[in-house]
Design a protein around this motif. Structure first.
Motif, PDB file in Angstrom:
ATOM      1  N   VAL A  86      56.547  36.580  36.290  1.00 15.05           N
ATOM      2  CA  VAL A  86      56.261  37.742  37.131  1.00 15.05           C
ATOM      3  C   VAL A  86      57.533  38.183  37.854  1.00 15.05           C
ATOM      4  O   VAL A  86      58.481  37.407  38.015  1.00 15.05           O
ATOM      5  N   THR A  87      57.559  39.434  38.270  1.00  7.42           N
ATOM      6  CA  THR A  87      58.699  39.972  39.009  1.00  7.42           C
ATOM      7  C   THR A  87      58.225  40.394  40.396  1.00  7.42           C
ATOM      8  O   THR A  87      57.360  41.271  40.519  1.00  7.42           O
ATOM      9  N   ILE A  88      58.777  39.752  41.405  1.00 11.62           N
ATOM     10  CA  ILE A  88      58.402  40.102  42.776  1.00 11.62           C
ATOM     11  C   ILE A  88      59.155  41.366  43.164  1.00 11.62           C
ATOM     12  O   ILE A  88      60.389  41.406  43.114  1.00 11.62           O
ATOM     13  N   ALA A  89      58.404  42.390  43.516  1.00 11.83           N
ATOM     14  CA  ALA A  89      59.020  43.683  43.835  1.00 11.83           C
ATOM     15  C   ALA A  89      58.116  44.450  44.778  1.00 11.83           C
ATOM     16  O   ALA A  89      57.067  43.964  45.204  1.00 11.83           O
ATOM     17  N   GLU A  90      58.552  45.655  45.078  1.00 15.22           N
ATOM     18  CA  GLU A  90      57.733  46.542  45.905  1.00 15.22           C
ATOM     19  C   GLU A  90      56.499  46.970  45.133  1.00 15.22           C
ATOM     20  O   GLU A  90      56.548  47.182  43.918  1.00 15.22           O
ATOM     21  N   SER A  91      55.379  47.093  45.814  1.00 19.00           N
ATOM     22  CA  SER A  91      54.133  47.491  45.156  1.00 19.00           C
ATOM     23  C   SER A  91      54.172  48.948  44.742  1.00 19.00           C
ATOM     24  O   SER A  91      54.900  49.755  45.340  1.00 19.00           O
ATOM     25  N   PRO A  92      53.385  49.314  43.728  1.00 20.73           N
ATOM     26  CA  PRO A  92      53.299  50.726  43.345  1.00 20.73           C
ATOM     27  C   PRO A  92      52.731  51.559  44.488  1.00 20.73           C
ATOM     28  O   PRO A  92      52.056  51.037  45.391  1.00 20.73           O
ATOM     29  N   LYS A  93      52.974  52.843  44.418  1.00 17.18           N
ATOM     30  CA  LYS A  93      52.616  53.723  45.531  1.00 17.18           C
ATOM     31  C   LYS A  93      51.128  53.699  45.823  1.00 17.18           C
ATOM     32  O   LYS A  93      50.714  53.661  46.992  1.00 17.18           O
ATOM     33  N   LYS A 123      47.886  50.758  53.486  1.00 18.19           N
ATOM     34  CA  LYS A 123      48.285  51.435  54.721  1.00 18.19           C
ATOM     35  C   LYS A 123      47.106  52.162  55.359  1.00 18.19           C
ATOM     36  O   LYS A 123      46.974  52.196  56.586  1.00 18.19           O
ATOM     37  N   SER A 124      46.243  52.735  54.542  1.00 11.78           N
ATOM     38  CA  SER A 124      45.126  53.510  55.075  1.00 11.78           C
ATOM     39  C   SER A 124      44.168  52.668  55.896  1.00 11.78           C
ATOM     40  O   SER A 124      43.514  53.165  56.810  1.00 11.78           O
ATOM     41  N   ILE A 125      44.077  51.353  55.596  1.00 10.71           N
ATOM     42  CA  ILE A 125      43.182  50.479  56.372  1.00 10.71           C
ATOM     43  C   ILE A 125      43.968  49.607  57.354  1.00 10.71           C
ATOM     44  O   ILE A 125      43.453  48.625  57.879  1.00 10.71           O
ATOM     45  N   GLY A 126      45.229  49.990  57.591  1.00 13.14           N
ATOM     46  CA  GLY A 126      46.009  49.338  58.637  1.00 13.14           C
ATOM     47  C   GLY A 126      46.787  48.116  58.225  1.00 13.14           C
ATOM     48  O   GLY A 126      47.223  47.348  59.079  1.00 13.14           O
ATOM     49  N   LEU A 127      47.000  47.905  56.911  1.00 14.86           N
ATOM     50  CA  LEU A 127      47.764  46.743  56.444  1.00 14.86           C
ATOM     51  C   LEU A 127      49.182  47.161  56.053  1.00 14.86           C
ATOM     52  O   LEU A 127      49.382  48.221  55.461  1.00 14.86           O
ATOM     53  N   ARG A 128      50.133  46.299  56.339  1.00 17.95           N
ATOM     54  CA  ARG A 128      51.535  46.574  56.013  1.00 17.95           C
ATOM     55  C   ARG A 128      51.870  45.991  54.647  1.00 17.95           C
ATOM     56  O   ARG A 128      51.712  44.785  54.435  1.00 17.95           O
ATOM     57  N   PRO A 129      52.301  46.825  53.694  1.00 16.95           N
ATOM     58  CA  PRO A 129      52.701  46.297  52.382  1.00 16.95           C
ATOM     59  C   PRO A 129      53.864  45.317  52.509  1.00 16.95           C
ATOM     60  O   PRO A 129      54.771  45.519  53.325  1.00 16.95           O
ATOM     61  N   ILE A 130      53.830  44.243  51.699  1.00 13.48           N
ATOM     62  CA  ILE A 130      54.883  43.215  51.747  1.00 13.48           C
ATOM     63  C   ILE A 130      55.590  43.123  50.399  1.00 13.48           C
ATOM     64  O   ILE A 130      56.775  43.384  50.282  1.00 13.48           O
ATOM     65  N   ASN A 131      54.881  42.701  49.348  1.00 15.46           N
ATOM     66  CA  ASN A 131      55.387  42.736  47.973  1.00 15.46           C
ATOM     67  C   ASN A 131      54.186  42.811  47.046  1.00 15.46           C
ATOM     68  O   ASN A 131      53.035  42.690  47.483  1.00 15.46           O
ATOM     69  N   LEU A 144      48.550  42.583  46.323  1.00 18.25           N
ATOM     70  CA  LEU A 144      47.389  42.518  45.423  1.00 18.25           C
ATOM     71  C   LEU A 144      46.326  41.553  45.936  1.00 18.25           C
ATOM     72  O   LEU A 144      45.126  41.815  45.819  1.00 18.25           O
ATOM     73  N   THR A 145      46.757  40.440  46.511  1.00 18.94           N
ATOM     74  CA  THR A 145      45.754  39.520  47.070  1.00 18.94           C
ATOM     75  C   THR A 145      45.034  40.171  48.245  1.00 18.94           C
ATOM     76  O   THR A 145      43.822  39.996  48.414  1.00 18.94           O
ATOM     77  N   ASN A 146      45.753  40.952  49.049  1.00 17.14           N
ATOM     78  CA  ASN A 146      45.105  41.683  50.149  1.00 17.14           C
ATOM     79  C   ASN A 146      44.176  42.767  49.615  1.00 17.14           C
ATOM     80  O   ASN A 146      43.091  42.998  50.158  1.00 17.14           O
ATOM     81  N   PHE A 147      44.612  43.435  48.566  1.00 14.63           N
ATOM     82  CA  PHE A 147      43.780  44.466  47.939  1.00 14.63           C
ATOM     83  C   PHE A 147      42.473  43.866  47.433  1.00 14.63           C
ATOM     84  O   PHE A 147      41.382  44.396  47.684  1.00 14.63           O
ATOM     85  N   ILE A 148      42.560  42.738  46.730  1.00 11.40           N
ATOM     86  CA  ILE A 148      41.362  42.088  46.187  1.00 11.40           C
ATOM     87  C   ILE A 148      40.445  41.625  47.324  1.00 11.40           C
ATOM     88  O   ILE A 148      39.219  41.739  47.238  1.00 11.40           O
ATOM     89  N   LEU A 149      41.026  41.116  48.401  1.00 14.65           N
ATOM     90  CA  LEU A 149      40.232  40.675  49.548  1.00 14.65           C
ATOM     91  C   LEU A 149      39.380  41.819  50.088  1.00 14.65           C
ATOM     92  O   LEU A 149      38.182  41.661  50.329  1.00 14.65           O
ATOM     93  N   HIS A 150      39.991  42.988  50.279  1.00 16.33           N
ATOM     94  CA  HIS A 150      39.264  44.119  50.856  1.00 16.33           C
ATOM     95  C   HIS A 150      38.419  44.849  49.819  1.00 16.33           C
ATOM     96  O   HIS A 150      37.520  45.601  50.188  1.00 16.33           O
ATOM     97  N   GLU A 151      38.704  44.629  48.559  1.00 24.83           N
ATOM     98  CA  GLU A 151      37.858  45.208  47.519  1.00 24.83           C
ATOM     99  C   GLU A 151      36.598  44.380  47.316  1.00 24.83           C
ATOM    100  O   GLU A 151      35.485  44.920  47.253  1.00 24.83           O
TER     101      GLU A 151
END
Length: 808
Positions: free
Chosen positions: A239-246, A253-261, A266-273
């Protein structure tokens, strides 16, 4: 719980207007507390367009300004005066037209107006990045690629993200709604029931999953099978650690979370999904290629992700490798095993941890993470593998690499679904509504329940693992009623009830009476926090104070032992906002302990007064409140409850000046005084504050012994006489009252001090007190002879007991 409207809509079978969706959510028990517009860039770049600089010449009267003509696609070029050093003809730029409002990266918003700059009119502004909120770069105007078309709205050019955010007030049992999919499931159940058409959640889960190869091997074992009933994982390599897609950054950001990598995001996305927490380990840091879920010895040290060394409890569940701990299970990661910029291979965890174990650990270490709050309410144990597969596929899509193992699933004792049976007549009894069997079945299946058995008057269902709070028939009734809508329950023509005896009704009535009088007298009721700051109190006071084991913050660490401080916080808050005339009261409790497990609670009415007791008017200036005003308020409250303060006792106090205890039958019922400067300075209060504290428990206790008596209104008029006496300057009015009582006049109904005068003409250390007396006889009209006789007895008592001189 924060829910994104755009994100939620992706899982719904049809687009629902935000306002309507808000009403649906509230009706099914997911109360929408707020509905707010979200803009990735403030203002949404409204009124900003792309343009082309056609001409650029020096301003005739300013060396650092340029005069430009800019085409924004409307046909007529705009004349704009620009101060940027890098502006030039032929550039594609962003233009804020007249009327548009820009929101800088820092500073206040600004609306564009037609302006005259050094004698030349300017119709807008050519913008820099910081001026429209894109970044803090102010090196010059933002120059777009040469191929950019003119006249395109800036919002469309940059693809800004706008959304609507719901803040949902979840009750603690609704873990099933702590995700976008969970909320979507409830909305679809509502649509199925009310729209009478088959609706299902648009599932994001793929039906296929196949490893690219078997290049990695991690062995998982669970030693504590009570605290961890299921543990699943999968390996990914390259895997390549990089900035997340837009799109991913915008959702977070819309739910108040700061993107990290990309991996963490993705783990935060899955948590809230889905509501399922995940944790990504750097696979190369897993020593021995082993994951062991176990507890470590009491006092073991562990460095967490925030670089703090924590002392572990033997009850803390840990994720370990062959030789060391890597993570506090379900709560917080370790400093050395998480994903970093150099990570190439990861092991992705999806597990079920015991809610009680997670909550205890989370509170013990003060780590209230998103993952911990989900685990402590219970996650769906049946969904760990599905979520893991989705996450692995998304990581492969976004971060590249390959899935390097099959799903590892350790599930020693698979759980059976809880089964609940409910009779239809019981449903009607609790809900007040007669539901048809098909309606019951449709609502329950829409919510994910499985119908096991259906009879003429009952139904038995298997509860989905996503609803661990459902155990009894009453829980099923609640599910049916909330999807049907509580507003749809008919109100019966006749309501039957059983009378009850409320043991605290009298006390509540007295509270209401006192509060109503205080409100009518111009006071405002306040409610302050029972948990406060230990720094307010001395060591002696703290010895008997109830201390918080798991305080929410360093400033909220004890249960208040005294009422004064929390009320002064409210006084200071209002004074800082220029509300300088304040009259507050509060019903509250103080708390104490003897240090060996016995705790006490005491009820109070506390009164806080500062500034003027009445407002300035055109007729007169307002009077400043003083000690006697606070004293009078306390006396009035006592009279409301049928009590009368018999005496006052002055004592020294470390927090109050002009301090006195009010007594009834030798029992202290109230404390009255002016808060001293040392205490006021702690709260940055610069004006005097009067404080009165009434012991409500003692007042109610004294009131219970009272006997209510009634008397006729006097038929004969009362008579009033005045008397002026000269007494020693140190004499207190309380001594005058005692001397009056000593005269033993049954027809004397009231005594009132209405004037105090001091002058050297009266004699050294002397003062004059003017007192009025009211006499009343229930049997006849009183004569001057009657009154003179009683006044003579009063004068005699004053001369004897007070050494008073009667003024002529």
């Amino acid at each position: 719980m924060t829910i994104s409207y755009n994100w939620l809509s992706e899982y719904l079978p049809e687009k629902i207007e935000a306002e309507k969706l808000s009403k649906i959510l509230t009706s099914i028990g997911l109360e929408v507390e707020s509905l707010e517009k979200y803009e990735e860039l403030k203002g949404g770049l409204e009124g900003l367009v792309t343009g082309e600089v056609l001409e650029c010449v020096k301003h005739p009267d300013a060396d650092k300004l340029s005069l430009t003509k800019v085409d924004i696609g409307t046909g007529e070029p705009l004349q704009i005066v620009c101060g940027a050093p890098n502006v030039a003809a032929g550039q594609k730029v962003i233009v804020a037209t007249v009327g548009a409002t820009i929101y800088p990266f820092t500073g206040e918003p600004m609306t564009m107006k037609k302006a005259k700059i050094r004698g030349i009119e300017s119709f807008g502004m050519i913008c820099a990045e910081d001026e429209i909120g894109l970044s803090d770069n102010h090196a010059g105007i933002l120059i777009l690629p040469p191929a950019t078309k003119t006249g395109i709205p800036a919002a469309a050019y940059f693809g800004t993200y706008n959304d609507i955010i719901f803040e949902i007030g979840l009750t603690p049992n609704r873990m099933d709604a702590m995700s976008h999919l969970g909320v979507a499931r409830d909305v679809c159940a509502w649509l199925l029931h009310h729209n009478k058409k088959d609706t299902h959640v648009k599932s994001p889960f793929k039906t296929y999953f196949k490893p690219d190869h078997q290049g990695a091997s991690i062995e998982v074992s669970i030693e504590n099978k009570t605290a961890c009933e299921r543990y699943t994982g999968v390996c990914l390599q390259g895997v390549t650690i990089a900035e997340s897609p837009k799109w991913l950054q915008q959702k977070l950001k819309s739910i108040g979370l700061r993107p990290i990598n990309n991996i963490v995001d993705l783990t935060n996305f899955i948590l809230h999904e889905t509501g399922q927490p995940l944790h990504a380990f750097d696979a190369d840091m897993i020593k021995g290629n082993k994951i062991i879920v176990k507890n470590l010895p009491e006092g073991s040290l562990f460095i967490t992700l925030d670089d703090k060394e924590r002392k572990l409890s033997a009850e803390d569940l840990m994720i370990c490798n062959e030789s060391e701990a890597m993570c506090i299970a379900g709560v917080y990661g370790g400093a050395h095993s998480g994903v970093s910029a150099n990570t190439k291979n990861i092991f992705l965890e999806s597990a079920w941890f015991n809610p009680i174990s997670i909550r205890k650990t989370s509170l013990r270490h003060g780590l209230r993470t998103d993952a911990a709050t989900r685990f402590e309410k219970g996650v769906d144990i049946s969904n760990t593998v599905n979520v893991l597969k989705r996450a692995a596929l998304l990581i492969k899509e976004i971060a590249g690499g390959e899935i390097a193992s099959d799903i590892i699933d350790v599930y020693p004792d698979p759980k059976n679904k809880t089964e609940v049976a409910i009779k239809y007549h019981y449903l009607k009894k609790l809900s007040g509504k007669n539901y048809h069997g098909d309606t019951i079945k449709n609502i329950l299946t829409g919510l994910g329940f499985e119908i096991i058995k259906e009879g003429l008057d009952d139904i038995r269902v298997a509860v989905p693992f996503s609803k661990p709070d459902i155990h009894i028939p009453a829980d099923i009734v609640e599910e049916i009623m909330r999807i049907d809508g509580l507003d749809n329950v008919e109100i019966p023509a006749v309501i039957s009830m059983s009378p009850a005896v409320e043991t605290l009704a009298q006390e509540a009535a007295y509270k209401e009476k006192a509060a109503a009088w205080l409100t009518g007298a111009g006071f405002n009721e306040i409610f302050t926090n029972s948990i406060t700051n230990a720094a307010y109190y001395s060591e002696a006071v703290l010895e008997s104070t109830v201390k918080m084991i798991n305080s929410l913050s360093a400033d909220l660490n004890v249960m208040r032992p005294q009422m004064m401080e929390t009320g002064l916080e409210s006084v200071a808050y209002n004074l800082n906002r220029r509300n300088s005339n304040l009259q507050f009261f509060e019903f509250g409790k103080t708390y104490g302990t003897d240090g060996i497990g016995k705790y006490t609670e005491q009820q109070h009415i506390s009164i806080y007064i500062t500034g003027k007791r009445n407002e300035d008017s055109w007729k007169a200036k307002g009077d400043k409140a003083d000690f006697y005003f606070a004293k009078g308020i306390c006396e009035k409250i006592m009279l409301l409850l049928g009590l009368s303060i018999t005496s006052y006792k002055t004592e020294a106090d470390d927090k109050l000046d002009s301090y006195a205890n009010a007594l009834i039958k030798n029992e202290v019922v109230a404390t009255i005084g002016s808060v001293n400067k040392k205490v006021l300075e702690r709260f940055d209060i610069k004006q005097p504050v009067l404080y009165a504290d009434i012991d409500w428990d003692k007042v109610i206790s004294l009131n219970k012994n009272l006997k209510i008596a009634f008397a006729d209104i006097p038929k004969f008029p009362s008579v009033q006489r005045d008397l002026s006496i000269v007494v020693d300057k140190a004499l207190k009015y309380e001594q005058v009252e005692k001397a009056t009582i000593a005269a033993k006049l049954s027809k004397l109904t009231s005594v009132n001090l209405f004037d105090v005068f001091e002058s050297e003409k009266l004699g050294q250390n002397k003062k004059s007190m003017a007192i009025s007396f009211t006499f009343s006889d229930e049997e006849k009209t009183m004569t001057d002879k009657d009154i003179d006789g009683m006044m003579g007895r009063i004068i005699a008592c004053y001369q004897k007991d007070l050494q008073a001189e009667i003024r002529k």
